[in-house]
Design a protein around this motif. Structure first.
Motif, PDB file in Angstrom:
ATOM      1  N   GLU A  33       0.831  -1.205   0.000  1.00 45.01           N
ATOM      2  CA  GLU A  33       0.000   0.000   0.000  1.00 45.01           C
ATOM      3  C   GLU A  33       0.867   1.256   0.000  1.00 45.01           C
ATOM      4  OE1 GLU A  33      -3.653   1.931   2.652  1.00 45.01           O
ATOM      5  OE2 GLU A  33      -2.993  -0.138   3.043  1.00 45.01           O
ATOM      6  N   LEU A  34       1.979   1.197   0.740  1.00 43.32           N
ATOM      7  CA  LEU A  34       2.899   2.335   0.769  1.00 43.32           C
ATOM      8  C   LEU A  34       3.525   2.560  -0.599  1.00 43.32           C
ATOM      9  CD1 LEU A  34       4.354   4.499   2.515  1.00 43.32           C
ATOM     10  CD2 LEU A  34       6.150   2.786   2.930  1.00 43.32           C
ATOM     11  N   ASP A  35       3.885   1.480  -1.287  1.00 44.37           N
ATOM     12  CA  ASP A  35       4.444   1.598  -2.645  1.00 44.37           C
ATOM     13  C   ASP A  35       3.444   2.277  -3.588  1.00 44.37           C
ATOM     14  OD1 ASP A  35       6.833   0.455  -1.956  1.00 44.37           O
ATOM     15  OD2 ASP A  35       6.306  -1.572  -2.635  1.00 44.37           O
ATOM     16  N   ASP A  36       2.167   1.870  -3.470  1.00 50.05           N
ATOM     17  CA  ASP A  36       1.132   2.467  -4.320  1.00 50.05           C
ATOM     18  C   ASP A  36       1.005   3.968  -4.048  1.00 50.05           C
ATOM     19  OD1 ASP A  36       0.601   0.022  -5.423  1.00 50.05           O
ATOM     20  OD2 ASP A  36      -1.155  -0.400  -4.162  1.00 50.05           O
ATOM     21  N   ILE A  37       1.034   4.330  -2.774  1.00 48.42           N
ATOM     22  CA  ILE A  37       0.920   5.745  -2.398  1.00 48.42           C
ATOM     23  C   ILE A  37       2.108   6.541  -2.934  1.00 48.42           C
ATOM     24  CG2 ILE A  37       1.130   7.304  -0.396  1.00 48.42           C
ATOM     25  CD1 ILE A  37      -0.833   5.521   1.070  1.00 48.42           C
ATOM     26  N   MET A  76       1.824   7.075  -6.576  1.00 46.34           N
ATOM     27  CA  MET A  76       0.785   8.066  -6.836  1.00 46.34           C
ATOM     28  C   MET A  76       1.324   9.476  -6.609  1.00 46.34           C
ATOM     29  SD  MET A  76      -2.990   8.301  -5.057  1.00 46.34           S
ATOM     30  CE  MET A  76      -3.190   6.534  -5.213  1.00 46.34           C
ATOM     31  N   LEU A  77       2.105   9.636  -5.524  1.00 41.93           N
ATOM     32  CA  LEU A  77       2.664  10.950  -5.215  1.00 41.93           C
ATOM     33  C   LEU A  77       3.739  11.356  -6.229  1.00 41.93           C
ATOM     34  CD1 LEU A  77       2.947  10.648  -1.303  1.00 41.93           C
ATOM     35  CD2 LEU A  77       1.337  12.080  -2.596  1.00 41.93           C
ATOM     36  N   ALA A  78       4.446  10.372  -6.779  1.00 45.25           N
ATOM     37  CA  ALA A  78       5.515  10.664  -7.739  1.00 45.25           C
ATOM     38  C   ALA A  78       4.972  10.959  -9.134  1.00 45.25           C
ATOM     39  CB  ALA A  78       6.500   9.495  -7.791  1.00 45.25           C
ATOM     40  N   ALA A 117      -3.495  10.857  -0.311  1.00 45.69           N
ATOM     41  CA  ALA A 117      -2.338   9.964  -0.182  1.00 45.69           C
ATOM     42  C   ALA A 117      -1.344  10.512   0.837  1.00 45.69           C
ATOM     43  CB  ALA A 117      -1.669   9.767  -1.535  1.00 45.69           C
ATOM     44  N   GLU A 118      -1.079  11.825   0.765  1.00 40.78           N
ATOM     45  CA  GLU A 118      -0.158  12.453   1.714  1.00 40.78           C
ATOM     46  C   GLU A 118      -0.676  12.364   3.147  1.00 40.78           C
ATOM     47  OE1 GLU A 118       0.413  16.407   0.267  1.00 40.78           O
ATOM     48  OE2 GLU A 118       1.920  15.800  -1.213  1.00 40.78           O
ATOM     49  N   LYS A 121      -4.940  16.224  -7.883  1.00 46.28           N
ATOM     50  CA  LYS A 121      -4.460  16.888  -6.670  1.00 46.28           C
ATOM     51  C   LYS A 121      -5.220  16.436  -5.415  1.00 46.28           C
ATOM     52  CE  LYS A 121      -2.617  21.128  -8.733  1.00 46.28           C
ATOM     53  NZ  LYS A 121      -1.242  20.636  -8.598  1.00 46.28           N
ATOM     54  N   GLU A 122      -6.505  16.177  -5.581  1.00 39.70           N
ATOM     55  CA  GLU A 122      -7.288  15.722  -4.428  1.00 39.70           C
ATOM     56  C   GLU A 122      -6.823  14.346  -3.963  1.00 39.70           C
ATOM     57  OE1 GLU A 122     -11.975  14.954  -3.272  1.00 39.70           O
ATOM     58  OE2 GLU A 122     -11.486  16.307  -4.943  1.00 39.70           O
TER      59      GLU A 122
END
Length: 356
Positions: free
Chosen positions: A56-60, A63-65, A77-78, A71-72
Motif C-alpha cells: 500500500e505504501l508503494d502504491d501511495i 501516486m505521489l511521484a 495519499a499524503e 491533486k485531491e
C-alpha cells in the motif's frame, strides 16, 4: 531488521502445514502439525499484514511521484502516508519480537515452590500471601492448580508449599518470579508499630513429562517415612511419606500426602523438573552474564522484589519498576502489569543483542 528470505520461509512452512492438515493426516501427525500451525499463525498473520501495508505504501509513493495524479487524490495519499508508516513500524517491531529465539520451556506448565525465608512467623505469613497471589493469577488466566506438598506455618501461611500450575504458557508468564521476595510491614504481633522486614523464596520450574526427561532407577534412592502432622494431630500411622534422593546430584525431594503411590509420583514429578532446570542452567552458562543484565538470572538467592505495606508500593528491582498498587498486585489483579514489564524488558534485551 529481518530478511525477505526468512519471512518467505516462514510463510511457506505455514502454508505447507495448512495443506497437510487439510489433506487428511492421521490423528498423531495432525496433532503435531496443528501445534506448529498454532505457533506460527500469529506471526504469519503479522507478516501478511506487513507485506500488505508495504504494498500500500508503494502504491501511495507511486501516486505521489506521478505528476498526472489528481491533486485531491495526492492530498489524500499524503494524509494517509504517516499513519501507514507508523503501522509498518509497529508491525516490523512485532515481527522482530516474533522472530526472537524462544525458550523451549515457555509453553509448558510450571511447578511453583514458595518457601518462608528470614523473618520467622511473619515470613511464613508472607509466603502464604505470595502463594495466594499466584492462585488468584491462575484463576484469572484459567490455569489449574494442584497442591503437591505443603507445610503450614505455626501462625498461618506456609513454611513451604509446592504446587503444579497447569496450562499452556504458564512457565512463560511465571518464570521471572523466581528469586527472593521481600516484605516490609508491621506484623500483627508487633505492639510498638515497628516495621519488620521478612522474606520468602520463590522457585518456578518448567514441568516435564517422563518421556521428555527420564531418570534411571539406578540414579535414585527412595526412602519411606512415617508422615507427621502439626502438633501430633492427623498423623498418618502408615509409612506413606516418600523421600527421593537423586544420587548423582544430591537433590532431595519429599512428599507426605496419604497415598504412598501418589507421593512417589509427585516427588518424581518435582525431581524431573529440578533436574531439567539444572540441565537448562548448565546449557545456558555461557549466557549467564547476559541474562543477569536482562531481568535477573533466576537465581533463587537474588532479591527481585519488595512489597512495602506502609507506602502501598511494589518495587521490582531488576527493572526499577515501582507500582503503588500493592493490594491489587497481591490480589493477582495487577501482577500481570509487573510480568508484562519484565517480559518486555527481556525482549528488548534480546533485540539489542541481535542489533550488536
Amino acid at each position: 531488521m529481518f530478511s525477505r528470505e526468512k519471512l518467505d520461509t516462514l510463510v511457506d512452512r505455514f502454508e505447507m502445514l495448512e495443506s497437510r492438515m487439510a489433506s487428511g493426516a492421521d490423528a498423531e501427525t495432525y496433532v503435531d502439525l496443528s501445534r506448529e500451525y498454532a505457533e506460527l499463525q500469529p506471526l504469519v498473520a503479522k507478516i501478511r499484514d506487513y507485506r500488505a501495508a508495504c504494498a500500500e505504501l508503494d502504491d501511495i509513493d507511486q501516486m505521489l511521484a506521478d505528476r498526472s495524479t489528481d491533486k485531491e487524490l495526492q492530498a489524500m495519499a499524503e494524509a494517509e502516508r504517516p499513519e501507514l508508516l507508523e503501522r509498518i513500524e509497529a508491525l516490523t517491531q512485532d515481527i522482530r519480537i516474533g522472530l526472537l529465539p524462544t525458550d523451549v520451556a515457555d509453553e509448558k506448565s510450571a511447578i511453583v515452590e514458595v518457601r518462608a525465608g528470614t523473618g520467622g512467623q511473619e515470613a511464613a505469613l508472607f509466603a502464604g500471601d505470595l502463594f495466594r497471589m499466584y492462585q488468584r493469577l491462575a484463576e484469572k488466566h484459567g490455569w489449574k492448580i494442584e497442591i503437591m506438598s505443603e507445610s503450614e506455618g505455626d501462625a498461618g501461611g506456609y513454611k513451604e508449599i509446592i504446587a503444579s500450575f497447569a496450562g499452556r504458557g504458564v512457565f512463560a508468564r511465571l518464570k521471572f518470579e523466581s528469586g527472593v521476595h521481600r516484605v516490609q510491614r508491621v506484623p500483627a504481633t508487633e505492639s510498638g508499630g515497628r516495621i519488620h522486614t521478612s522474606a520468602a523464596t520463590v522457585a518456578v520450574l518448567p514441568e516435564v513429562e517422563q518421556v521428555e526427561f527420564d531418570i534411571p532407577d539406578t540414579d535414585i534412592r527412595i526412602d519411606t517415612m512415617r508422615a507427621s502432622g502439626a502438633g501430633g494431630q492427623h498423623v498418618n500411622t502408615t509409612d506413606s511419606a516418600v523421600r527421593i534422593t537423586h544420587l548423582p546430584t544430591g537433590i532431595v525431594v519429599t512428599s507426605s500426602e496419604k497415598s504412598q503411590h501418589q507421593n512417589r509420583a509427585r516427588a518424581m514429578q518435582v525431581l524431573r523438573a529440578k533436574l531439567y532446570e539444572a540441565e537448562r542452567d548448565k546449557l545456558d552458562a555461557e549466557r549467564a552474564a547476559a541474562r543477569k543484565g536482562q531481568v535477573g538470572s533466576g537465581d533463587r538467592s537474588e532479591r527481585i522484589r519488595t512489597y512495602n505495606f506502609p507506602q502501598g508500593r511494589v518495587t521490582d528491582h531488576r527493572i526499577n519498576l515501582t507500582l503503588y498498587k500493592l493490594e491489587e498486585v497481591l490480589a493477582g489483579e495487577a501482577l500481570d502489569e509487573v510480568i508484562d514489564a519484565l517480559i518486555t524488558e527481556h525482549q528488548a534485551a534480546l533485540l539489542a543483542e541481535q542489533d550488536v
